[in-house]
Design a protein around this motif. Structure first.
Motif, mmCIF file in Angstrom:
data_model
loop_
_atom_site.group_PDB
_atom_site.id
_atom_site.type_symbol
_atom_site.label_atom_id
_atom_site.label_comp_id
_atom_site.label_asym_id
_atom_site.label_seq_id
_atom_site.Cartn_x
_atom_site.Cartn_y
_atom_site.Cartn_z
ATOM 1 N N LYS A 164 0.851 -1.182 0.000
ATOM 2 C CA LYS A 164 0.000 0.000 0.000
ATOM 3 C C LYS A 164 0.888 1.234 0.000
ATOM 4 O O LYS A 164 1.956 1.236 0.611
ATOM 5 N N PRO A 165 0.445 2.306 -0.658
ATOM 6 C CA PRO A 165 1.238 3.543 -0.621
ATOM 7 C C PRO A 165 1.352 4.050 0.815
ATOM 8 O O PRO A 165 0.427 3.905 1.611
ATOM 9 N N SER A 166 2.492 4.632 1.138
ATOM 10 C CA SER A 166 2.676 5.179 2.478
ATOM 11 C C SER A 166 2.110 6.596 2.527
ATOM 12 O O SER A 166 1.839 7.210 1.502
#
Length: 195
Positions: free
Chosen positions: A88-90
């Motif tokens: 998942k994108p941070s």
């Protein structure tokens, strides 16, 4: 990412007691996943119950006995599954940024003080990362190590941690300087000629 994967990743480099794992975690993994020592001990127990790590008792004469943990084949399979799954994108979640967002409406002196403190912490972390990177590289220069060195995973994550802290340091210093300059240029309400 659950804590379990961070603990399994930290154990890849060897057999560690809970205490040693906390130290290893603090120097390496903590730059991308924070956990308290109590959380690590609890997670080790869970991982052992699930068969993802194996623990063995070490009897010590002059000190309390300790348990050493290693990743099992099932633990390696779990890491393999985790590494293959989509990430998942941070995102940034930082109370200092919320405080800086208010800079046009609140006194800036406390903000400048907090930025200065954060810069000091970031500078210390940069120095620690530099030391760790040198230790991992040994006698090799960085370019050679990146091409031929062993333990490349810890090195690459350490590089990311160093860059993150350097950016924190640079941003804190720049932001504090901007706020100082703007505060100094702001007219004093008692002398600006308004009634």
């Amino acid at each position: 990412m659950p804590l379990r994967h961070a603990v399994l990743a930290a154990l890849l480099d060897g057999e560690y007691s809970g205490y040693q794992l906390a130290k290893v975690f603090d120097l390496g993994v903590a730059n991308f996943w924070h956990a308290l020592p109590q959380q690590l001990y609890l997670e080790l127990s869970k991982l052992e119950r699930e068969g993802l790590v194996a623990g063995r008792q070490i009897v010590q004469e002059s000190r309390p006995n300790k348990r050493l943990f290693t990743v099992t084949p099932a633990g390696l399979a779990e890491l393999e599954r985790f590494a293959a799954s989509a990430s998942k994108p941070s995102f940034i979640r930082d109370d200092l940024l919320v405080k800086i967002q208010t800079a046009d409406h609140v006194a800036t002196e406390p903000l400048i003080e907090q930025l200065t403190e954060r810069a000091t912490v970031a500078a210390a972390k940069v120095a620690l990362f530099d030391q760790t990177l040198r230790q991992l590289r040994g006698t090799l220069d960085e370019e050679t190590f990146l091409r031929e060195g062993t333990r490349i995973g810890p090195y690459l994550t350490c590089l990311r941690g160093r860059r993150f802290e350097q950016e924190n340091l640079d941003w804190c210093r720049q932001t504090a300087a901007v706020l100082r300059e703007r505060t100094a240029a702001r007219p004093n309400p008692s002398t600006d000629g308004r009634p």
